[in-house]
Design a protein around this motif. Structure first.
Motif, PDB file in Angstrom:
ATOM      1  N   LEU A 200      39.394  44.708  38.159  1.00 11.73           N
ATOM      2  CA  LEU A 200      39.137  43.576  39.029  1.00 11.73           C
ATOM      3  C   LEU A 200      40.413  42.761  39.203  1.00 11.73           C
ATOM      4  O   LEU A 200      41.272  42.718  38.311  1.00 11.73           O
ATOM      5  N   GLN A 204      38.778  37.998  41.843  1.00 11.05           N
ATOM      6  CA  GLN A 204      37.393  38.424  41.665  1.00 11.05           C
ATOM      7  C   GLN A 204      36.795  37.845  40.385  1.00 11.05           C
ATOM      8  O   GLN A 204      35.641  37.409  40.367  1.00 11.05           O
ATOM      9  N   GLY A 354      29.676  42.158  42.311  1.00 10.07           N
ATOM     10  CA  GLY A 354      29.282  40.992  43.087  1.00 10.07           C
ATOM     11  C   GLY A 354      27.866  41.079  43.622  1.00 10.07           C
ATOM     12  O   GLY A 354      27.303  40.072  44.048  1.00 10.07           O
TER      13      GLY A 354
END
Length: 431
Positions: A200, A204, A354
């Motif tokens: 990531l 993020q 997400g």
């Protein structure tokens, strides 16, 4: 009183409990590792040298007084010099753990630093990792090179060809960092076995950490009828069992169970999972939370799953070592390895990172009777089911299947059961 409350337990009791947990979790050997706490007087309590880590008692713990005098019936750990050096250069650190857990040692002997951006809480709990060049164990110079890394602000340091050392504001903080870092390293290693881990970005991770959970309003009053209390006990036992089975770590994992209608009980975010108690669990009723308690940040997701899936009565969201290999690589987990795996799970799709955030619909549109579990890339596995024990069984089956696949990757190409065999299973067990 909790089993581990730094404000109430003597340092020797904290150290004994934590070193026992480290040993029982397979994160150190009989002779390896050392743990210390510095108290408000500046005295350092530390594990003894050359005493079995599997049977330490509080009376075995040594105390090196601020003036250098030693109290206790053994010798302090030979690594005491670097514990002292860390406390001297970082006064806010109050507990230190050093050990040789397998995955972290793997990084130390190939002389690499693990990238904690592989999962959000690894970055959040561990931060960036320091690196101390090899020096003679137990030497003053080893203490100097480790202290230099801690001076840079690192709270966890890889010791070249040796292991790791972590510090914390208390023993719970230090243990969570130690356990989470080893889990992070295992995830990277297993991920490399089947593919290439994806990492990531800092943005993020910041977006994940900056999420403001849709905090439900508090109830004006709360009741605890017997069926509700029974669910609390059930959740606590499953959380403890998950920790004992290596299916949950102290810093991450959520369990919920439907109570009545769409009301449910769910675990909180900040309590160490292996220390979870009935009173920690949060009741969610009529869209409101139990007064004075904060439920898991994934409460919205659990609430929506229950609303949309009447057949779902329990949910486990966690991280397990081998399933996370598929989570961080995005590789497809083919559960057609043995009949039981397919019967229990059928399919475990990968969902993008997400998709578990509040307000997102992807997971809600995927969970169904035919798809009881999903992997969230770089985050977790979510398993749903009827009875909580059955949901836990699905989690175990999924992890065992993933472990078989990861281990099998070194032997040759996967040969799953074929479509005709799957259809026979469907007719016999799912019709």
């Amino acid at each position: 009183m909790r089993k581990l409350d730094p404000a109430l337990m003597h340092p020797r009791d904290q150290i004994t409990m934590i070193i026992d947990k480290i040993y029982r979790s397979g994160l150190t050997t009989t002779s390896g590792g050392n743990v210390s706490i510095i108290d408000e007087n500046g005295d350092i309590w530390v594990t003894p040298s050359a005493i079995d880590k599997g049977s330490l008692r509080p009376s075995d713990i040594m105390c090196v007084k601020k003036d250098g005098s030693i109290v206790g019936r053994h010798k302090p750990s030979s690594e005491y010099p670097f514990h002292r050096a860390i406390y001297e250069c970082r006064p806010e650190i109050k507990a230190v753990i050093h050990a040789h857990p397998p995955a972290l040692v793997s990084f130390s002997i190939v002389r690499q630093i693990p990238n904690t951006n592989v999962i959000p809480q690894a970055k959040y709990i561990c931060g960036d990792i320091g690196y101390a060049p090899y020096e003679l164990p137990g030497s003053e110079i080893l203490g100097d090179v480790i202290a230099e890394e801690f001076k840079k602000g690192f709270n966890a340091v890889i010791m070249e060809n040796h292991g790791t050392v972590v510090g914390g504001t208390d023993m719970v903080d230090a243990f969570q960092r130690f356990e989470t870092l080893e889990f992070c390293c295992r995830t990277i290693i297993y991920g490399n076995t089947i593919g290439t881990p994806n990492y990531l970005t800092d943005q993020q991770i910041d977006e994940f950490e900056d999420q403001i959970p849709r905090l439900l309003p508090e109830m004006e009053s709360v009741e605890y009828p017997s069926d509700e209390r029974a669910i609390r006990e059930e959740i606590k036992k499953i959380v403890h069992r998950a920790c004992a089975q290596g299916l949950m770590i102290s810093s991450y994992g959520t369990v919920s169970v439907r109570w009545r209608g769409n009301d449910f009980l769910i675990t909180p975010p900040t309590v160490s999972r292996w220390d979870m108690q009935n009173e920690d669990i949060v009741q969610i009723k009529d869209g409101k939370r139990e007064p004075g308690k904060i439920p898991s940040r994934s409460t919205w997701l659990h609430q929506e799953i229950y609303k949309r899936n009447p057949h779902v009565n329990s949910i486990i969201l966690t991280q397990t070592p081998y399933l996370m290999a598929y989570s961080v690589t995005g590789e497809k987990l083919d559960v057609r390895t043995i009949p039981e795996s397919w019967i229990f799970l059928q399919d475990i799709p990968n969902m993008p990172f997400g998709s578990h955030f509040a307000g997102e619909e992807a997971i809600l549109n995927t969970i169904s009777k035919d798809t009881p579990a999903v992997l969230v890339n770089n985050d977790s596995v979510i398993v749903t089911g009827d009875k909580l024990l059955g949901t836990f069984d699905k989690l175990e089956v999924a992890e065992f299947s993933a472990k078989s696949l990861v281990m099998g990757a070194s032997l040759g190409a996967l040969v799953p059961i074929n479509d005709d065999q799957v259809e026979d299973l469907r007719k016999k067990f799912l019709s």
